[in-house]
Design a protein around this motif. Structure first.
Motif, PDB file in Angstrom:
ATOM      1  N   UNK A  81       3.587   5.552   6.194  1.00  0.00           N
ATOM      2  CA  UNK A  81       4.986   5.653   6.644  1.00  0.00           C
ATOM      3  C   UNK A  81       5.836   6.567   5.754  1.00  0.00           C
ATOM      4  N   UNK A  82       5.539   6.591   4.462  1.00  0.00           N
ATOM      5  CA  UNK A  82       6.267   7.467   3.538  1.00  0.00           C
ATOM      6  C   UNK A  82       6.031   8.932   3.898  1.00  0.00           C
ATOM      7  N   UNK A  83       4.764   9.313   4.061  1.00  0.00           N
ATOM      8  CA  UNK A  83       4.438  10.713   4.342  1.00  0.00           C
ATOM      9  C   UNK A  83       4.860  11.122   5.750  1.00  0.00           C
ATOM     10  N   UNK A  84       4.786  10.199   6.703  1.00  0.00           N
ATOM     11  CA  UNK A  84       5.272  10.498   8.055  1.00  0.00           C
ATOM     12  C   UNK A  84       6.775  10.778   8.040  1.00  0.00           C
TER      13      UNK A  84
ATOM     14  N   UNK B 144      12.298   4.398   1.408  1.00  0.00           N
ATOM     15  CA  UNK B 144      11.874   3.593   0.269  1.00  0.00           C
ATOM     16  C   UNK B 144      11.428   2.239   0.788  1.00  0.00           C
ATOM     17  N   UNK B 145      10.699   1.533  -0.033  1.00  0.00           N
ATOM     18  CA  UNK B 145      10.240   0.199   0.332  1.00  0.00           C
ATOM     19  C   UNK B 145      11.159  -0.852  -0.283  1.00  0.00           C
ATOM     20  N   UNK B 146      11.269  -1.967   0.414  1.00  0.00           N
ATOM     21  CA  UNK B 146      11.948  -3.143  -0.119  1.00  0.00           C
ATOM     22  C   UNK B 146      11.018  -4.329   0.057  1.00  0.00           C
ATOM     23  N   UNK B 147      10.859  -5.096  -0.997  1.00  0.00           N
ATOM     24  CA  UNK B 147      10.046  -6.311  -0.944  1.00  0.00           C
ATOM     25  C   UNK B 147      10.865  -7.400  -0.258  1.00  0.00           C
ATOM     26  N   UNK B 148      10.319  -7.977   0.793  1.00  0.00           N
ATOM     27  CA  UNK B 148      11.053  -9.033   1.499  1.00  0.00           C
ATOM     28  C   UNK B 148      11.012 -10.360   0.741  1.00  0.00           C
ATOM     29  N   UNK B 149      10.127 -10.487  -0.240  1.00  0.00           N
ATOM     30  CA  UNK B 149      10.043 -11.725  -1.020  1.00  0.00           C
ATOM     31  C   UNK B 149      11.076 -11.773  -2.144  1.00  0.00           C
TER      32      UNK B 149
ATOM     33  N   UNK C 293      13.487  -2.975  -4.742  1.00  0.00           N
ATOM     34  CA  UNK C 293      13.305  -1.693  -4.045  1.00  0.00           C
ATOM     35  C   UNK C 293      12.309  -0.855  -4.826  1.00  0.00           C
ATOM     36  N   UNK C 294      11.456  -0.148  -4.075  1.00  0.00           N
ATOM     37  CA  UNK C 294      10.284   0.479  -4.684  1.00  0.00           C
ATOM     38  C   UNK C 294      10.191   1.948  -4.327  1.00  0.00           C
ATOM     39  N   UNK C 295      10.003   2.777  -5.336  1.00  0.00           N
ATOM     40  CA  UNK C 295       9.652   4.181  -5.188  1.00  0.00           C
ATOM     41  C   UNK C 295       8.929   4.560  -6.470  1.00  0.00           C
ATOM     42  N   UNK C 296       7.879   5.137  -6.397  1.00  0.00           N
ATOM     43  CA  UNK C 296       7.043   5.690  -5.373  1.00  0.00           C
ATOM     44  C   UNK C 296       6.409   4.559  -4.566  1.00  0.00           C
TER      45      UNK C 296
ATOM     46  N   UNK D 152      12.935   1.663   4.598  1.00  0.00           N
ATOM     47  CA  UNK D 152      14.293   1.992   5.030  1.00  0.00           C
ATOM     48  C   UNK D 152      14.640   3.402   4.554  1.00  0.00           C
ATOM     49  N   UNK D 153      15.380   4.129   5.386  1.00  0.00           N
ATOM     50  CA  UNK D 153      15.849   5.471   5.029  1.00  0.00           C
ATOM     51  C   UNK D 153      16.940   5.387   3.972  1.00  0.00           C
ATOM     52  N   UNK D 154      17.026   6.426   3.155  1.00  0.00           N
ATOM     53  CA  UNK D 154      18.117   6.543   2.191  1.00  0.00           C
ATOM     54  C   UNK D 154      19.009   7.704   2.607  1.00  0.00           C
ATOM     55  N   UNK D 155      20.234   7.717   2.082  1.00  0.00           N
ATOM     56  CA  UNK D 155      21.225   8.711   2.487  1.00  0.00           C
ATOM     57  C   UNK D 155      20.874  10.134   2.054  1.00  0.00           C
ATOM     58  N   UNK D 156      20.208  10.276   0.925  1.00  0.00           N
ATOM     59  CA  UNK D 156      19.783  11.608   0.506  1.00  0.00           C
ATOM     60  C   UNK D 156      20.695  12.285  -0.490  1.00  0.00           C
ATOM     61  N   UNK D 157      21.407  11.490  -1.275  1.00  0.00           N
ATOM     62  CA  UNK D 157      22.157  12.070  -2.386  1.00  0.00           C
ATOM     63  C   UNK D 157      22.118  11.092  -3.545  1.00  0.00           C
ATOM     64  N   UNK D 158      22.320  11.618  -4.752  1.00  0.00           N
ATOM     65  CA  UNK D 158      22.269  10.774  -5.929  1.00  0.00           C
ATOM     66  C   UNK D 158      22.665  11.559  -7.155  1.00  0.00           C
ATOM     67  N   UNK D 159      22.343  11.017  -8.313  1.00  0.00           N
ATOM     68  CA  UNK D 159      22.631  11.687  -9.579  1.00  0.00           C
ATOM     69  C   UNK D 159      21.395  11.623 -10.471  1.00  0.00           C
TER      70      UNK D 159
END
Length: 119
Positions: free
Chosen positions: A6-9, A18-23, A27-30, A46-53
């Protein structure tokens, strides 16, 4: 199917997920097959907005990755996203000496890989 598919797609679509653990809500990256905090395999995307610092960075002067040899120097950074996760990637579109901690960056893709440009 690979747990990383799903990440590469998403990257091929020009989207960073990014991944989120439901337990435990970590939040996980890579991408990972299980949560590094609690070990659960119940992960969502879940998608992220695409900006940061830029949180921190390093300038690579001699690459150990064959596909990157000859591209030196280049900058690798950990980027803090407003979604509360830190992601890893290259900073492009500026000289390595122009990258600094706190630099606002925006997401783009090169060869289906997420990279960061100064905002």
């Amino acid at each position: 199917m690979s747990p990383y598919a799903p990440y590469w797609e998403a990257c091929r679509r020009g989207e960073l997920v990014i991944q989120t653990c439901t337990a435990c809500a970590h939040r996980i990256h890579l991408p990972a097959a299980d949560c590094p905090r609690c070990g659960s395999t119940a992960l969502t995307w879940a998608s992220v907005l695409g900006h940061g610092t830029v949180h921190t960075f390093t300038v690579v002067h001699r690459s150990f990755v064959a596909s990157h040899r000859g591209r030196e120097p280049y900058t690798l950074a950990w980027v803090d996203l407003p979604e509360g996760v830190r992601v890893f990637g290259s900073v492009v579109g500026c000289a390595p000496e122009d990258v600094r901690i706190g630099l606002p960056v925006t997401l783009t893709f090169e060869d289906d890989l997420p990279v960061w440009r100064p905002a």
